[in-house]
Design an enzyme around this catalytic site. Structure first.
Site, PDB file in Angstrom:
ATOM      1  N   ASP A 399       0.856  -1.176   0.000  1.00 31.88           N
ATOM      2  CA  ASP A 399       0.000   0.000   0.000  1.00 31.88           C
ATOM      3  C   ASP A 399       0.896   1.232   0.000  1.00 31.88           C
ATOM      4  OD1 ASP A 399      -2.317   1.590   0.246  1.00 31.88           O
ATOM      5  OD2 ASP A 399      -2.057   1.680   2.410  1.00 31.88           O
ATOM      6  N   GLU A 652      -9.038  13.584   7.857  1.00 30.72           N
ATOM      7  CA  GLU A 652     -10.072  14.390   8.498  1.00 30.72           C
ATOM      8  C   GLU A 652      -9.469  15.395   9.467  1.00 30.72           C
ATOM      9  OE1 GLU A 652     -13.040  12.003  10.326  1.00 30.72           O
ATOM     10  OE2 GLU A 652     -14.279  11.964   8.528  1.00 30.72           O
ATOM     11  N   LYS A 718     -17.486  15.413   0.476  1.00 30.41           N
ATOM     12  CA  LYS A 718     -16.063  15.410   0.127  1.00 30.41           C
ATOM     13  C   LYS A 718     -15.680  13.975  -0.235  1.00 30.41           C
ATOM     14  CE  LYS A 718     -14.201  14.568   4.769  1.00 30.41           C
ATOM     15  NZ  LYS A 718     -13.378  15.065   5.873  1.00 30.41           N
ATOM     16  N   ARG A 952      -5.806   4.009  -8.196  1.00 32.55           N
ATOM     17  CA  ARG A 952      -7.265   3.977  -8.138  1.00 32.55           C
ATOM     18  C   ARG A 952      -7.790   2.560  -7.948  1.00 32.55           C
ATOM     19  NH1 ARG A 952      -8.644   8.947  -6.715  1.00 32.55           N
ATOM     20  NH2 ARG A 952      -8.364  10.535  -8.324  1.00 32.55           N
ATOM     21  N   ASN A 981      -8.484  -1.296   4.604  1.00 33.20           N
ATOM     22  CA  ASN A 981      -8.629  -1.610   3.185  1.00 33.20           C
ATOM     23  C   ASN A 981      -7.531  -2.539   2.678  1.00 33.20           C
ATOM     24  OD1 ASN A 981      -6.716   0.397   3.584  1.00 33.20           O
ATOM     25  ND2 ASN A 981      -7.016   1.279   1.564  1.00 33.20           N
TER      26      ASN A 981
END
Length: 1312
Positions: A399, A652, A718, A952, A981
């Site tokens: 990742d 965030e 967002k 993506r 993820n």
């Protein structure tokens, strides 16, 4: 909420649901349900007092090796085929199984003790007889009981939250015991329960709950609560308190138990330790089968030989007459030889491997180089049986965010309404990690004139917030709003509206929890709504400048005049701050739900009041009586405390900090409202209607609020830029039909400019995010609300309905702007990736970021080199994808035929040199490439690339790629990530590595190994992986060698005893020789041997290729080891045979020098194979030899009938008193080991391997060490330069990318 009439019994899917009724309800249904559901007592142990022996035996007999030896032990009790005393044959299997049973019993006792402690914990449970709460053990809690918990108490069972001491009906839990995450999670009381704010009375609660059956999904809970009036209220994960979590920030909570004991989600996820079979173990099983084949051949040879020998005898005087047919006697002899040669199968090998792996894990976990002092964490080995796989990795899938980068986001740049604000000062100060607030204020002197009104905020900025230096141009525009004395506005009011909405969206579109340092986590109080800082006249001027009716780009405009609206917006008193009230537009149902639903689309629904209400006394944790305190207290109040933001993701937190830097400060939140400060105003109450959190399907999150200035229902969204841009297209087209043409062109230009800025941000390596909004009319909002309420209360297909509901809302968006967030590389990432690639590992990066961002990061971390040819694949259809893959494959073949240069050569003699290929593929094209008919093309293309970047990509695509490469190419794969993820990718790979970073601990909990920094992967693989594989491979080969060598001694003797199954040694030594006398040295060898030092392995990563190629344990290596064992057994048998030929020594006397020689040969063989010899090795080797001789000597002087029918008394003492014994042992040992020593010396001298060269380096003098390494690298580089060809880049390619990626001064050629 809504009402439904059909009963549960009519629903065909009712059996898939669970009904929960309060335990104090007296009826037959309640009693039936109580008996049906599991109690809260847990038991994680395997055994009980009565079941231990039979169950443990049953489990151990699942191992084929145990069944094999148990069969041999039973076979030895058959008189016609037994080889020696039956009780002796039982010793090996009894010993091995007893050791395993003791280990299992010890582990089970630890679990039993832990279970007892947990079951005896106490909690307050409501008792219907005493009409109050009583202390009860966790084990006695049942489904339907009401439990009351205080702050910092652990939740005993899965409960639906019915009451909270917080007046807003919320509580916070910490899930560290469940998933390792320490950030707080917010939970909410079931909507429409009337008892909030007062003491909860369980007897007044008579509703029933219907929910899904127990499952292991921690993030999903579906059901509804049916009140006596048949009104149903939806239940979701935000209403569920999970067992093992801890209550925080709330004095008391009350809930009703819905799942207890082993039906709780925590216990459903308790699947025990992870187990994977390593590649070496799979190879070992094959060789064990070959050993079985070898054993059968030897036994068959002995059986045939015995039958032939008997058939040729004519009434021998030394045999008792027997009528047994020679063929039948040969059959019996086959089974006798199975017993005699049983040690050919290494019974103790599997136990030894487990012990060795535990020792290897101990040294890995205690390596100080893998320790992170800042996090106080080292490497964790969560899978105990695949340590050797670390030394055989061929593909690494990583990742990007949080794995290669810090995942500590800092706001860097933004674009609003098509205007880019570069934040130059922010960029200058970003590289300075220890910048203080005071230094930032000093450097902000350029823009102090424009932000005087915000200086009060800078006094309490945290260190992270100080890193955000406001942009001068943007601050000048905002100063018109915050400074009353500024000149008339020269800026477009639409642009200012975009700016206000943009930063308001950053402040409210999140799930951030607000706290402060002076408030402990378990005592945090929500902030108090403070007095507006501006007077009424100032706010009048502000709104007149802004022309409020044009504040929001929406067809529906507020018709109130600015002065009238201002009087309703703000009051001078301290007690309350009002939100707007507009009767003409703000009409809603009187009883609208206020809840939060689970992933994927949890929501907050509107408050019961149809109009935004003031912040009432005590709503934020403080009463308005405090307004009468002395002026000293007012001064103290003005010195605001530093706010701490706890976010679920660093993105965030960074955006909220950026909004605060411009005066848009989030002060607190509740389920129904947010408290926000805007520039020039005091705290405003922003009613929070819905929260639609981020999920990987939508790739965005949204909040639905009533705007604090206009009162309109506004959706702020967002998310990923490609997703938001698609959702804004339709909105622009609608504006074309309902608005003048000039406005359409303006919005289109905003989108085009924003896209250009996003591309620039991506090329700089910034993480991009788009912000948009949508203004809803009440006529649009009310139908959507009804659909959404139906989706909330659905049990079946709830996720699909909520997803559809969110997608109906998140369209026709108006683009506000975009942000660029910087995420720096972790330290030593480029060096680590370069070392891994030099080690022969292909590195793939699988990320969800934009293509430009991924390429930029690849350049920064040296994954993409200046001399690499960049190949891109961006296709819109499956046919185009197939054509593109074939085209790129042809290009690679063409260039490869001309010849590739080495990566270290760089550019020379005018023509650029291509050293390799790097493929960049986007998520849509990857989806096409993973189709079954395109997989071969994709694999052929990627096999020719040095590295691959998948941008993506979704979590599902990541796992599909890892599985495809591993299964199709048959290679060892490693996946590394830090977030939820990455879990599927980590679990699919042969070795999964989790990084304990900023995104929780899901990746760590699912991994085989856990590290804190990516750089630790370098030593974990190149050093510990190499050592673990080499040690274990050599130890396994050594076990096969010593067993085959010793068994062959017995086999050669059969040629001289008529294949009768007789042995020349006593049965005790025969059994203990491999089980005890020679079993400990290999363990030390497997744990501590180092063929090459750690510094050399790190300096020369190419040494890792030996593990990738399985050089230490090849089939050829196995058979050469077996042949060497056969040779040594021949020498060990026939040298004593020749020495004692013609003498009158007995059978056992003949076997004594053979055993002694075999012991010395086996021990010295390990000395030759060892690369590390310490005092500990010497002690163990001498102890093994001493143990053998002590045993046989004691046996010889004490045992008379121990080995019936032979007599051992005095045999060893007599032989050891003769010089011939020692001469035979020495000569046999030298001749047996001499060929191995000579062959190794000759091979290492003529054609030494890289490992042998590295071993010579380790033995060289310390001052010459680094000079030798440098010279070696230069010589290798010179040889490669002579062999390489220069390939001019003259290939004609249709380039879609208008520019190349600038990784360094040398350009990268791009095939796109």
């Amino acid at each position: 909420t809504f009402s439904e009439e059909p009963g549960l019994g009519r629903d065909p899917k009712a059996k898939k649901r669970r009904v929960v009724i309060p335990s104090w309800t007296y009826d037959e249904e309640a009693e039936r349900l109580q008996k049906k559901y599991s109690g809260n007592k847990i038991r994680t142990t395997k055994y009980t007092l009565l079941s231990f022996i039979p169950k443990n035996l049953f489990e151990q007999l699942h191992r084929l090796a145990n069944i094999y030896f148990l069969f041999l032990a039973a076979l030895n009790f058959v008189p016609i085929v037994n080889a020696f005393q039956p009780e002796i044959a039982v010793i090996p299997i009894v010993l091995v199984m007893s050791v395993t049973a003791v280990k299992d019993l010890w582990e089970d006792q630890r679990k039993r003790k832990s279970d007892r402690q947990i079951n005896n914990l106490l909690c307050d449970t409501y008792d219907r007889r005493q009409r109050g709460y009583v202390e009860r053990r966790w084990a006695d809690v049942c489904v339907g009981d009401v439990v009351r918990l205080c702050c910092n108490e652990i939740i005993p069972a899965d409960m639906v939250l019915l009451h909270s001491s917080d007046p807003n009906g919320i509580c916070y839990i910490e899930t560290a015991n469940l998933d390792g995450e320490t950030n707080l999670k917010q939970r909410q009381v079931v909507q429409d329960l009337p008892q909030q704010g007062s003491e909860f009375t369980p007897e007044n609660f008579s509703s029933r709950i219907e929910c899904e059956n127990p499952n292991n999904d921690l993030r999903r809970f579906r059901g509804y609560m049916e009140h006596p009036n048949k009104v149903r209220v939806g239940l979701h994960s935000e209403n569920l308190l999970l067992r093992s979590c801890t209550v925080r920030n709330t004095e008391t909570v009350t809930g009703i138990v819905v799942y207890a004991g082993h039906e709780t989600k925590a216990m459903q996820n308790n699947s025990g330790p992870r187990y994977k079979r390593s590649k070496l173990e799979r190879r070992l099983n094959v060789d064990v089968l070959w050993s079985v084949v070898l054993l059968l051949l030897m036994c068959l040879t002995a059986a045939v030989g015995h039958g032939v020998w008997l058939s040729r005898l004519k009434d021998p005087v030394f045999m008792i007459p027997d009528d047994t047919d020679p063929a039948l006697a040969g059959f019996y002899m086959f089974w006798t030889m199975i017993i005699v040669l049983q040690v050919l199968i290494p019974v103790s090998l599997y136990v030894s491997i487990e012990i060795v792996k535990l020792g290897q894990i101990y040294f890995i976990q205690n390596d100080l180089d893998l320790y992170n002092a800042r996090l106080d964490s080292g490497v964790q080995c969560r899978a105990l049986n695949i340590t050797e796989d670390l030394g055989q990795i061929q593909y690494l899938f990583s990742d990007k965010t949080g794995t290669l980068t810090e995942n500590r986001m800092l706001f860097r740049r933004c674009t609003v309404a098509g205007t880019e604000y570069p934040h130059h000062e922010n960029g200058q100060f970003y590289p300075t990690p220890m910048m203080t607030c005071s230094s930032l204020i000093t450097n902000m002197s350029v823009c102090l004139f424009f932000c005087l009104s915000l200086l009060s905020h800078l006094n309490h900025f945290s260190s992270m917030e100080c890193a955000v230096v406001p942009d001068v141009q943007l601050q000048r525009k905002l100063s018109a709003l915050s400074t009353p004395l500024c000149p008339p506005l020269k800026h477009d009011t639409a642009e200012l509206s975009h700016i206000l909405d943009f930063f308001l969206a950053l402040a409210v579109c999140n799930t951030v929890v607000v706290s402060s340092p002076s408030q402990p986590r378990h005592m945090v109080q929500m902030p108090v709504a403070r007095t507006p800082l501006r007077s009424l006249e100032e706010m009048k001027a502000l709104l007149q400048k802004l022309s409020l009716p044009r504040f929001s780009l929406s067809p529906s405009q507020n018709t109130d005049s600015p002065p009238g609206l201002t009087r309703r917006l703000f009051s001078r008193g301290r007690s309350a701050t009002f939100a707007p009230y507009t009767p003409n537009t703000l009409s809603a149902p009187p009883h609208t739900p206020t809840s939060t639903t689970p992933s994927p689309i949890p929501t907050h629904t509107p408050s019961p009041s149809s109009t935004p209400m003031p912040i009432h006394r005590g709503a934020w944790g403080k009463d308005e009586e405090l307004a009468d305190e002395d002026s000293v207290e007012e001064e103290d109040d003005d010195e605001e405390e530093e706010l701490l933001y706890e976010a679920e993701s660093p993105d965030e937190a960074a955006l909220v900090q950026a909004a605060r830097a411009y005066g848009f400060t989030l002060l607190g939140r509740s389920p129904e409202q947010l408290l926000v400060v805007l520039p020039g105003t005091g705290p405003l109450s922003v009613p929070l209607l819905h929260l639609l959190p981020f999920d990987s399907t939508r790739k965005r999150m949204s909040v639905v609020v009533r705007h604090p200035l206009t009162g309109q229902v506004v959706v702020y969204t967002k998310g990923a830029d490609n997703v938001i841009m698609e959702l804004t297209t339709l909105g622009v087209l609608l504006l074309l039909t309902n608005s003048p043409l000039y406005q359409y062109i303006s919005l289109q230009e905003i989108m085009e400019r924003t896209q250009q800025h996003l591309d620039d941000y991506a090329r700089e390596g910034l993480r991009t995010l788009c912000v948009a909004k949508r203004v809803l009319d009440e006529a649009e909002y009310e139908p959507w609300l009804k659909r959404h309420a139906f989706a909330e209360t659905s049990i079946e297909n709830r996720e699909e309905l909520l997803l559809d509901s969110a997608q109906r809302l998140e369209n026709n968006l108006t683009l506000l702007g975009a942000t660029g967030i910087v995420d720096r590389l972790q330290e030593e990432v480029p060096e680590t990736i370069e070392a891994l690639q030099r080690a022969g590992i292909k590195v793939w990066v699988l990320t969800g970021d934009k293509q430009e961002t991924a390429i930029n990061i690849a350049c920064a971390c040296k994954l993409l080199r200046p001399t690499d040819r960049l190949l891109t694949a961006n296709c819109d259809s499956k046919e185009a994808c197939e054509a593109r893959l074939c085209e790129l494959q042809r290009d690679i073949s063409t260039i490869t035929e001309r010849g590739l240069s080495d990566s270290s050569m760089g550019v020379s003699e005018g023509d650029a040199v291509i050293s390799g290929f790097t493929l960049v593929i986007d998520g849509r094209t990857l989806d096409f490439a993973l189709h079954e008919d395109l997989q071969k093309n994709f694999l052929d293309l990627t096999s020719g690339c040095r590295s691959v970047i998948c941008c993506r990509s979704t979590p599902l695509q990541k796992s599909q790629v890892v599985r495809l490469i591993g299964d199709s190419l048959g290679v060892m794969t490693l996946a590394i990530g830090d977030g939820a993820n990455d879990v599927s990718m980590i679990q699919v790979a042969d070795v999964g590595v989790g990084i304990s970073g900023q995104e929780g601990m899901q990746a760590v909990m699912s991994s085989d190994f856990a590290i804190s920094r990516f750089k630790h992967l370098r030593k974990l693989l190149l050093v510990h992986g190499h050592w673990c594989y080499t040690r274990l491979a050599n130890m396994i080969l050594y076990f096969f060698y010593k067993n085959v060598m010793y068994v062959n001694l017995l086999f050669w003797f059969q040629f001289f005893c008529g294949f009768s199954g007789s042995t020349m040694t006593n049965s005790w030594v025969l059994i203990f020789f491999n089980l005890l006398f020679t079993s400990v040295p290999p363990l030390l060898y497997g744990v501590m041997d180092k063929d090459v030092s750690a510094s050399t392995l790190l300096s020369l990563p190419q040494l890792y290729k030996a593990g990738q190629n399985c050089e230490a344990y090849l089939p050829s290596t196995f058979w050469l080891t077996i042949l060497d064992a056969f040779y040594q057994s021949l020498i060990c048998f026939f040298i004593p045979y020749c020495a004692y030929a013609g003498s009158d020594v007995g059978l056992l006397s003949f076997g004594s020098p053979i055993n002694g020689s075999a012991l010395l040969i086996i021990l010295l063989h390990q000395v030759i194979e060892s690369r590390t010899l310490t005092w500990l090795h010497a002690v163990v080797l001498l102890a093994s030899a001493g143990f053998y001789y002590a045993f046989v000597l004691v046996f010889s002087v004490t045992c008379v009938t121990c080995n019936s029918p032979t007599n051992l008394y005095g045999v060893e003492t007599k032989l050891m008193s003769e010089p011939l014994y020692y001469c035979v042992c020495v000569l046999t040992t030298v001749l047996a080991l001499l060929p191995r020593v000579l062959c190794r010396a000759l091979l290492n001298s003529i054609c030494p391997s890289d490992l042998v060269k590295a071993q010579k380096l380790d033995r060289s003098l310390l001052e010459q060490y680094w000079a030798t390494i440098h010279q070696w690298k230069e010589n290798k580089l010179d040889r490669q330069k002579l062999k390489s060809k220069h390939v001019p880049q003259t290939l004609s390619v249709n380039a879609d990318v208008p520019h190349s990626v600038d990784c360094s001064q040398e350009p990268i050629s791009v095939l796109s």
